[in-house]
Design a protein around this motif. Structure first.
Motif, PDB file in Angstrom:
ATOM      1  N   GLU A   1      -8.144  -1.851   6.656  1.00  0.00           N
ATOM      2  CA  GLU A   1      -7.534  -0.596   7.072  1.00  0.00           C
ATOM      3  C   GLU A   1      -6.112  -0.460   6.524  1.00  0.00           C
ATOM      4  OE1 GLU A   1      -9.138   1.774   8.358  1.00  0.00           O
ATOM      5  OE2 GLU A   1     -10.990   0.750   8.894  1.00  0.00           O
ATOM      6  N   ASN A   2      -5.132  -0.115   7.384  1.00  0.00           N
ATOM      7  CA  ASN A   2      -3.780   0.177   6.895  1.00  0.00           C
ATOM      8  C   ASN A   2      -2.728  -0.831   7.358  1.00  0.00           C
ATOM      9  OD1 ASN A   2      -4.557   2.644   5.581  1.00  0.00           O
ATOM     10  ND2 ASN A   2      -4.706   3.574   7.611  1.00  0.00           N
ATOM     11  N   ASP A   3      -3.166  -1.988   7.859  1.00  0.00           N
ATOM     12  CA  ASP A   3      -2.209  -2.964   8.378  1.00  0.00           C
ATOM     13  C   ASP A   3      -1.209  -3.426   7.327  1.00  0.00           C
ATOM     14  OD1 ASP A   3      -3.265  -2.821  10.870  1.00  0.00           O
ATOM     15  OD2 ASP A   3      -4.454  -4.645  10.729  1.00  0.00           O
ATOM     16  N   HIS A   4      -1.688  -3.686   6.123  1.00  0.00           N
ATOM     17  CA  HIS A   4      -0.783  -4.166   5.079  1.00  0.00           C
ATOM     18  C   HIS A   4       0.293  -3.135   4.760  1.00  0.00           C
ATOM     19  CE1 HIS A   4      -3.521  -7.499   3.173  1.00  0.00           C
ATOM     20  NE2 HIS A   4      -3.184  -7.746   4.425  1.00  0.00           N
ATOM     21  N   ALA A   5      -0.127  -1.873   4.668  1.00  0.00           N
ATOM     22  CA  ALA A   5       0.839  -0.813   4.355  1.00  0.00           C
ATOM     23  C   ALA A   5       1.899  -0.709   5.446  1.00  0.00           C
ATOM     24  CB  ALA A   5       0.118   0.515   4.179  1.00  0.00           C
ATOM     25  N   ALA A   6       1.483  -0.820   6.698  1.00  0.00           N
ATOM     26  CA  ALA A   6       2.437  -0.759   7.810  1.00  0.00           C
ATOM     27  C   ALA A   6       3.401  -1.937   7.764  1.00  0.00           C
ATOM     28  CB  ALA A   6       1.681  -0.733   9.143  1.00  0.00           C
ATOM     29  N   MET A   7       2.874  -3.120   7.448  1.00  0.00           N
ATOM     30  CA  MET A   7       3.739  -4.295   7.350  1.00  0.00           C
ATOM     31  C   MET A   7       4.795  -4.122   6.272  1.00  0.00           C
ATOM     32  SD  MET A   7       1.820  -7.926   8.006  1.00  0.00           S
ATOM     33  CE  MET A   7       0.185  -7.530   7.427  1.00  0.00           C
ATOM     34  N   ILE A   8       4.381  -3.564   5.146  1.00  0.00           N
ATOM     35  CA  ILE A   8       5.329  -3.355   4.046  1.00  0.00           C
ATOM     36  C   ILE A   8       6.479  -2.467   4.500  1.00  0.00           C
ATOM     37  CG2 ILE A   8       5.640  -2.299   1.776  1.00  0.00           C
ATOM     38  CD1 ILE A   8       2.774  -3.183   1.107  1.00  0.00           C
ATOM     39  N   GLU A   9       6.171  -1.369   5.175  1.00  0.00           N
ATOM     40  CA  GLU A   9       7.211  -0.444   5.610  1.00  0.00           C
ATOM     41  C   GLU A   9       8.202  -1.122   6.544  1.00  0.00           C
ATOM     42  OE1 GLU A   9       7.783   2.501   4.376  1.00  0.00           O
ATOM     43  OE2 GLU A   9       6.016   2.265   3.084  1.00  0.00           O
ATOM     44  N   HIS A  10       7.692  -1.877   7.509  1.00  0.00           N
ATOM     45  CA  HIS A  10       8.575  -2.553   8.466  1.00  0.00           C
ATOM     46  C   HIS A  10       9.388  -3.663   7.791  1.00  0.00           C
ATOM     47  CE1 HIS A  10       6.971  -0.275  11.715  1.00  0.00           C
ATOM     48  NE2 HIS A  10       5.780  -0.858  11.719  1.00  0.00           N
ATOM     49  N   LEU A  11       8.765  -4.384   6.875  1.00  0.00           N
ATOM     50  CA  LEU A  11       9.466  -5.472   6.187  1.00  0.00           C
ATOM     51  C   LEU A  11      10.586  -4.936   5.302  1.00  0.00           C
ATOM     52  CD1 LEU A  11       6.392  -7.681   5.210  1.00  0.00           C
ATOM     53  CD2 LEU A  11       8.215  -8.316   6.807  1.00  0.00           C
ATOM     54  N   VAL A  12      10.299  -3.876   4.574  1.00  0.00           N
ATOM     55  CA  VAL A  12      11.308  -3.284   3.699  1.00  0.00           C
ATOM     56  C   VAL A  12      12.463  -2.710   4.516  1.00  0.00           C
ATOM     57  CG1 VAL A  12      11.761  -1.420   2.045  1.00  0.00           C
ATOM     58  CG2 VAL A  12       9.688  -2.815   1.827  1.00  0.00           C
ATOM     59  N   ALA A  13      12.136  -2.130   5.675  1.00  0.00           N
ATOM     60  CA  ALA A  13      13.161  -1.546   6.540  1.00  0.00           C
ATOM     61  C   ALA A  13      13.971  -2.604   7.278  1.00  0.00           C
ATOM     62  CB  ALA A  13      12.511  -0.598   7.537  1.00  0.00           C
ATOM     63  N   GLY A  14      13.508  -3.852   7.234  1.00  0.00           N
ATOM     64  CA  GLY A  14      14.214  -4.919   7.932  1.00  0.00           C
ATOM     65  C   GLY A  14      13.936  -4.949   9.423  1.00  0.00           C
ATOM     66  N   ASP A  15      12.857  -4.289   9.857  1.00  0.00           N
ATOM     67  CA  ASP A  15      12.485  -4.238  11.269  1.00  0.00           C
ATOM     68  C   ASP A  15      11.618  -5.458  11.582  1.00  0.00           C
ATOM     69  OD1 ASP A  15      11.588  -3.701  13.812  1.00  0.00           O
ATOM     70  OD2 ASP A  15      11.129  -1.585  13.425  1.00  0.00           O
ATOM     71  N   ALA A  16      12.257  -6.550  11.935  1.00  0.00           N
ATOM     72  CA  ALA A  16      11.567  -7.820  12.117  1.00  0.00           C
ATOM     73  C   ALA A  16      10.539  -7.787  13.234  1.00  0.00           C
ATOM     74  CB  ALA A  16      12.589  -8.935  12.373  1.00  0.00           C
ATOM     75  N   GLU A  17      10.878  -7.209  14.371  1.00  0.00           N
ATOM     76  CA  GLU A  17       9.967  -7.222  15.506  1.00  0.00           C
ATOM     77  C   GLU A  17       8.734  -6.359  15.269  1.00  0.00           C
ATOM     78  OE1 GLU A  17       9.824  -9.237  18.095  1.00  0.00           O
ATOM     79  OE2 GLU A  17      11.463 -10.203  17.007  1.00  0.00           O
ATOM     80  N   SER A  18       8.935  -5.187  14.670  1.00  0.00           N
ATOM     81  CA  SER A  18       7.783  -4.330  14.377  1.00  0.00           C
ATOM     82  C   SER A  18       6.870  -4.991  13.345  1.00  0.00           C
ATOM     83  CB  SER A  18       8.248  -2.965  13.855  1.00  0.00           C
ATOM     84  OG  SER A  18       8.929  -2.246  14.870  1.00  0.00           O
ATOM     85  N   ALA A  19       7.459  -5.631  12.341  1.00  0.00           N
ATOM     86  CA  ALA A  19       6.668  -6.337  11.330  1.00  0.00           C
ATOM     87  C   ALA A  19       5.862  -7.454  11.971  1.00  0.00           C
ATOM     88  CB  ALA A  19       7.574  -6.892  10.245  1.00  0.00           C
ATOM     89  N   ALA A  20       6.486  -8.177  12.900  1.00  0.00           N
ATOM     90  CA  ALA A  20       5.804  -9.277  13.585  1.00  0.00           C
ATOM     91  C   ALA A  20       4.651  -8.754  14.442  1.00  0.00           C
ATOM     92  CB  ALA A  20       6.794 -10.060  14.438  1.00  0.00           C
ATOM     93  N   GLN A  21       4.859  -7.625  15.102  1.00  0.00           N
ATOM     94  CA  GLN A  21       3.807  -7.052  15.943  1.00  0.00           C
ATOM     95  C   GLN A  21       2.599  -6.634  15.115  1.00  0.00           C
ATOM     96  OE1 GLN A  21       5.516  -3.882  18.264  1.00  0.00           O
ATOM     97  NE2 GLN A  21       6.994  -5.229  19.288  1.00  0.00           N
ATOM     98  N   VAL A  22       2.850  -6.008  13.973  1.00  0.00           N
ATOM     99  CA  VAL A  22       1.745  -5.599  13.097  1.00  0.00           C
ATOM    100  C   VAL A  22       1.034  -6.830  12.547  1.00  0.00           C
ATOM    101  CG1 VAL A  22       1.127  -4.416  10.961  1.00  0.00           C
ATOM    102  CG2 VAL A  22       2.828  -3.406  12.483  1.00  0.00           C
TER     103      VAL A  22
ATOM    104  N   ARG B   1       0.720  -9.783  13.923  1.00  0.00           N
ATOM    105  CA  ARG B   1      -0.121 -10.350  14.979  1.00  0.00           C
ATOM    106  C   ARG B   1      -1.381  -9.504  15.200  1.00  0.00           C
ATOM    107  NH1 ARG B   1       0.468 -13.886  19.182  1.00  0.00           N
ATOM    108  NH2 ARG B   1       2.662 -14.208  18.650  1.00  0.00           N
ATOM    109  N   ARG B   2      -1.208  -8.190  15.274  1.00  0.00           N
ATOM    110  CA  ARG B   2      -2.360  -7.308  15.488  1.00  0.00           C
ATOM    111  C   ARG B   2      -3.362  -7.436  14.345  1.00  0.00           C
ATOM    112  NH1 ARG B   2      -0.474  -1.580  15.008  1.00  0.00           N
ATOM    113  NH2 ARG B   2      -0.958  -1.929  12.786  1.00  0.00           N
ATOM    114  N   HIS B   3      -2.832  -7.548  13.132  1.00  0.00           N
ATOM    115  CA  HIS B   3      -3.677  -7.675  11.943  1.00  0.00           C
ATOM    116  C   HIS B   3      -4.536  -8.932  12.021  1.00  0.00           C
ATOM    117  CE1 HIS B   3      -4.939  -7.628   7.765  1.00  0.00           C
ATOM    118  NE2 HIS B   3      -4.406  -8.820   7.589  1.00  0.00           N
ATOM    119  N   VAL B   4      -3.928 -10.054  12.363  1.00  0.00           N
ATOM    120  CA  VAL B   4      -4.662 -11.323  12.445  1.00  0.00           C
ATOM    121  C   VAL B   4      -5.702 -11.270  13.554  1.00  0.00           C
ATOM    122  CG1 VAL B   4      -4.468 -13.795  12.909  1.00  0.00           C
ATOM    123  CG2 VAL B   4      -2.768 -12.665  11.463  1.00  0.00           C
TER     124      VAL B   4
END
Length: 253
Positions: free
Chosen positions: A193-214, A216-219
């Protein structure tokens, strides 16, 4: 290049990195057999002998024996005295343990990588994960697994934690076998689905907690998908798995 002369002509060939030819052949045999097991072209539970492997993969006796010793040490095969070898089975416990560790390590990697990733690299790998190539399902899964592994390892590397990288690398290698068994045997391709794309956005933005949540949900989502497929494959292959000798085409007899 001048031809060797005298005693030089009898020197055994060396690899480009200086390994003796015998060692190089043993390493190649190990890589070949490991790839067959991890990709589930040799199904869990399959029984075989040294002679069968030597004939199928054109291996020398010494190279085959060394490769099997290493695979036994790695836990991929088990030796059965006077009866050859058996590919290690896959169990529901394996799925639980591997994904339980990934559930902890992937969010940790995402937190550490926030604001430090290469967006272009991750986007290329994410696109490769979703790409449908015009080949059989087995090769599609191989392609997906390589791209998916590279995506997650790129995040781990960006975290700067080398021990985390080593641990996650081993888990992703083990997961390859689970995915190949679950999705490959069932003849379907994983859908992330779109988990990878969401992770990229949060990682690039420097949003550590949102990236971590995605992460975990992805796994957790992928665990549920994989477990369902693995259970179905174990059920479908239960009749031939435990005692099936390997054939030249990889099928069971």
């Amino acid at each position: 290049m001048r031809k060797p002369h005298g005693d030089l002509a009898s020197i055994q060939p060396m690899s480009v990195v200086g390994l003796p030819s015998a060692t190089l052949k043993a390493n190649q045999a190990y890589d070949t057999l490991r790839r067959e097991i991890v990709s589930c072209r040799l199904l869990p539970g399959t029984r075989f002998t040294e002679t069968q492997l030597m004939e199928r993969f054109a291996l020398g006796k010494a190279s085959c024996r060394i490769a099997l010793q290493r695979l036994t040490q790695d836990g991929f095969v088990a030796s059965m005295p006077r009866h050859g070898y058996r590919v290690a089975p896959v169990t529901v416990k394996d799925v639980d343990e591997i994904f339980a560790l990934r559930t902890e390590l992937e969010p940790l990697a995402a937190r550490g990588a926030a604001g430090r990733v290469n967006r272009g690299q991750l986007e290329r790998l994410e696109q490769a994960c979703r790409r449908r190539i015009d080949v059989d399902v087995g090769n599609q899964i191989d392609f997906f697994l390589e791209a998916n592994r590279s995506f997650h390892m790129a995040i781990a590397v960006a975290s700067g934690n080398q021990r985390l990288c080593r641990a996650l690398s081993g888990l992703l290698d083990e997961m390859t076998r689970l995915v190949a068994l679950g999705f490959g045997v069932q003849g379907v391709r994983p859908n992330i689905e779109n988990d990878h794309a969401a992770m990229i956005e949060h990682l690039v933005a420097g949003d550590a907690e949102s990236a971590a949540q995605v992460a975990r949900r992805h796994v957790e989502t992928f665990r549920a998908m994989t477990l369902e497929k693995v259970i179905a494959s174990l059920r479908d292959t239960a009749v031939i798995g435990p005692a099936a000798p390997v054939q030249a085409d990889g099928s069971a007899r």
